[in-house]
Structure formats: structure tokens, C-alpha cells
Design a protein around this motif. Sequence first.
Motif, PDB file in Angstrom:
ATOM      1  N   THR A  60       0.832  -1.201   0.000  1.00  0.00           N
ATOM      2  CA  THR A  60       0.000   0.000   0.000  1.00  0.00           C
ATOM      3  C   THR A  60       0.865   1.250   0.000  1.00  0.00           C
ATOM      4  O   THR A  60       2.009   1.229   0.479  1.00  0.00           O
ATOM      5  N   CYS A  61       0.305   2.317  -0.535  1.00  0.00           N
ATOM      6  CA  CYS A  61       0.956   3.633  -0.474  1.00  0.00           C
ATOM      7  C   CYS A  61       0.347   4.478   0.647  1.00  0.00           C
ATOM      8  O   CYS A  61       0.770   5.609   0.872  1.00  0.00           O
ATOM      9  N   ASP A  62      -0.669   3.938   1.323  1.00  0.00           N
ATOM     10  CA  ASP A  62      -1.495   4.744   2.226  1.00  0.00           C
ATOM     11  C   ASP A  62      -1.495   4.230   3.661  1.00  0.00           C
ATOM     12  O   ASP A  62      -2.483   4.362   4.379  1.00  0.00           O
ATOM     13  N   TYR A  63      -0.403   3.631   4.110  1.00  0.00           N
ATOM     14  CA  TYR A  63      -0.370   3.084   5.466  1.00  0.00           C
ATOM     15  C   TYR A  63      -0.514   4.183   6.505  1.00  0.00           C
ATOM     16  O   TYR A  63       0.168   5.209   6.457  1.00  0.00           O
ATOM     17  N   THR A  66      -3.522   4.043  12.794  1.00  0.00           N
ATOM     18  CA  THR A  66      -4.650   4.795  13.348  1.00  0.00           C
ATOM     19  C   THR A  66      -4.737   4.650  14.865  1.00  0.00           C
ATOM     20  O   THR A  66      -4.095   3.784  15.473  1.00  0.00           O
ATOM     21  N   TYR A 158       1.762  -3.827   5.585  1.00  0.00           N
ATOM     22  CA  TYR A 158       1.235  -3.741   6.949  1.00  0.00           C
ATOM     23  C   TYR A 158       1.948  -4.724   7.869  1.00  0.00           C
ATOM     24  O   TYR A 158       2.221  -4.414   9.033  1.00  0.00           O
ATOM     25  N   GLU A 214      -5.682  -0.389  -8.043  1.00  0.00           N
ATOM     26  CA  GLU A 214      -6.181   0.883  -7.518  1.00  0.00           C
ATOM     27  C   GLU A 214      -7.627   0.758  -7.055  1.00  0.00           C
ATOM     28  O   GLU A 214      -8.009   1.322  -6.019  1.00  0.00           O
ATOM     29  N   THR A 217      -7.653  -1.092  -3.864  1.00  0.00           N
ATOM     30  CA  THR A 217      -7.130  -0.245  -2.794  1.00  0.00           C
ATOM     31  C   THR A 217      -8.168   0.754  -2.305  1.00  0.00           C
ATOM     32  O   THR A 217      -8.238   1.065  -1.108  1.00  0.00           O
ATOM     33  N   ARG A 218      -9.006   1.263  -3.217  1.00  0.00           N
ATOM     34  CA  ARG A 218     -10.048   2.219  -2.803  1.00  0.00           C
ATOM     35  C   ARG A 218     -11.008   1.578  -1.806  1.00  0.00           C
ATOM     36  O   ARG A 218     -11.374   2.183  -0.795  1.00  0.00           O
ATOM     37  N   TYR A 220     -10.340  -1.010   0.032  1.00  0.00           N
ATOM     38  CA  TYR A 220      -9.591  -1.323   1.242  1.00  0.00           C
ATOM     39  C   TYR A 220      -9.468  -0.090   2.137  1.00  0.00           C
ATOM     40  O   TYR A 220      -9.707  -0.165   3.345  1.00  0.00           O
ATOM     41  N   ASN A 221      -9.101   1.033   1.549  1.00  0.00           N
ATOM     42  CA  ASN A 221      -8.947   2.260   2.336  1.00  0.00           C
ATOM     43  C   ASN A 221     -10.265   2.722   2.953  1.00  0.00           C
ATOM     44  O   ASN A 221     -10.283   3.390   3.983  1.00  0.00           O
ATOM     45  N   GLU A 223     -12.248   0.648   4.197  1.00  0.00           N
ATOM     46  CA  GLU A 223     -12.489  -0.428   5.170  1.00  0.00           C
ATOM     47  C   GLU A 223     -13.755  -1.223   4.829  1.00  0.00           C
ATOM     48  O   GLU A 223     -14.455  -1.720   5.700  1.00  0.00           O
TER      49      GLU A 223
END
Length: 296
Positions: A60-63, A66, A158, A214, A217-218, A220-221, A223
Motif C-alpha cells: 500500500t501507499c497509504d499506510y 490509526t 502492513y 487501484e 485499494t479504494r 480497502y482504504n 475499510e
Amino acid sequence: MNKKISLLILCIFTIFISCTSTKSVANKTETPKLEKSLLWKITGNGIEKPSYLYGTIHLTCDYVFTDKLKKAFDETDQLALEIDMSNPNLQAEMMKFIFMEDGKTIQSILSEEDYTSLSTFFKQQVGMDLKLFNTMKPLAITSTLTSKMANCETGTAYDMEFMKVAKAQKEKVIGLETIADQMKVFDNIPYEDQLKTLVKMAKEGMDESKKSFEEMTRYYNAEDLEGLLKVTADQGLEADFQENLVDQRNRNWIPLIEKIAKETPTFIGVGALHLPGEQGVINLLRKQGFTVEAVY
């Protein structure tokens, strides 16, 4: 074998497992839809303190670490991943299983045309000659190409980030399966079939693979496990591959998850597509009498 190739092989088991696991087929039995969350709290059925289940994506590029992730780590005493990434012998164990047997090579399996297509594509994407991978299982090539799907210079896994947290908190790391277990799963898929997928990727071009990645990933981000399951269903594997790659592994994990959760509060991280569905980890744990609730 040079250091660069060895490092690429080390990535195989943290990237490719998740990517193959995203291929899904429709469930025969309807299960309750899941709320939008990647983090799930496990209680009940003899557990004194809660454990947590998290759906990872291995590239991922968005780790983002949280607040709810931090809280879950603070409330648990050990980390469980698909394999124990802290094992100092991990690389040596991987190397035992990475090469094809019986004198098989990538070039001997593919037609001259398909080999040329894959070789050219591989060179364009990773800057390496496919001949360096000629005796390796197709898994090695797939994993290396998968690492190029992210639209950032350095993707994050992750699993590796969770390892850093566990190390900082001086927590034990365990694996739900071994390298041998994972390689047996992939060895059940004929090399010819694995290479067909690679040749198809080469002929379609990396742009198509990036679009699929992509989109995945959308979801996934966001959730959205249900959305992730749905969007990847049309990329489905054959039913027997789904059984080997995902469902049977999920069932194998349940007794171990039950054991470790009852012994020690544990943070469990597995590929996100192992969580939803009739044979998903969440539903299987609920069938065993556990309460599995989304954490917001």
C-alpha cells in the motif's frame, strides 16, 4: 544469487499471498453483511481478555497507524501474522522452496512466443533479465511484478509495520502457518496455470493490473470488506484454487486462533480477503461461539 534478488524473494510471502487471496468466487451460503471495518474485536467463548483481528493489505501507499490500531496493540500482548516474520531463519527457509523440481524451467514450460512476451515485459517493469528467475517457481516472478502495481516509489507492507510495533513493545511474534505450508498451497496450482496468468498480464500491460489494484485499494482504504470481496469476484480463481488458497487455510487457522486467543490477548493480522464470506475467518470464528465485532 545476488543480494537484490534475495531481497525480492523475501517480499514474496508478504505480498503475493494477499494478492492471490483477493481472487474470490461467489459463496453458496448467504452470510450476514459485515460492517465497514478492518479491525475486529474477538471476545466470548472462554476468552478472558479480548484479542483483535485485522485485515491487512501487503502492499500500500497509504499506510496509517490509526488510533484504533494503537489501542488494539496496547490491549494485546503478542502479534500473530500469516507467517512469523521475526524468524531469523526465514530467508534460508524460503530458499528451500523457491526453485522448481525435476529440471523444470520457465523457458521450458512456455512457448517461445509467450516466453519472449513475458521476458520483455519483466525487463521493462523491473529492469532485470527473466533468465535470473528461470529455475524459480512462477511465484517469484508474480511477486516481483506485483510490487510494481502501487503508484508510489516505495510501497508499505502492513505486516512489516506491525512487526516494528511489536518489537517496540517487546511482544512475541508468531505465525499461523509455516513457509512450507504456504508453498504447498501454491505448489498445488500447476506451474503452467500460474504462468498463463503472468503471460496474460504481460500482453495486457501493467496499466490494466494497476487499474485493478487501484480499485481494490479504494475499497480497502474505505475499510469495506464486502465491497472488496465484490469488486474482486469478477477476477475469480477456479473453485479448487479458491479452496486451496483461501478457504482451507482459513479453516486451518481457526483452532490455532482459538488456542492463542484463550491463552494470550493477541493482535492477529491476515490478508483482508481472508476475513469476509461464508468461509471467512470472521464467520468461522462466530460459528465457534466467539463474538466478533467491528471496531470503529
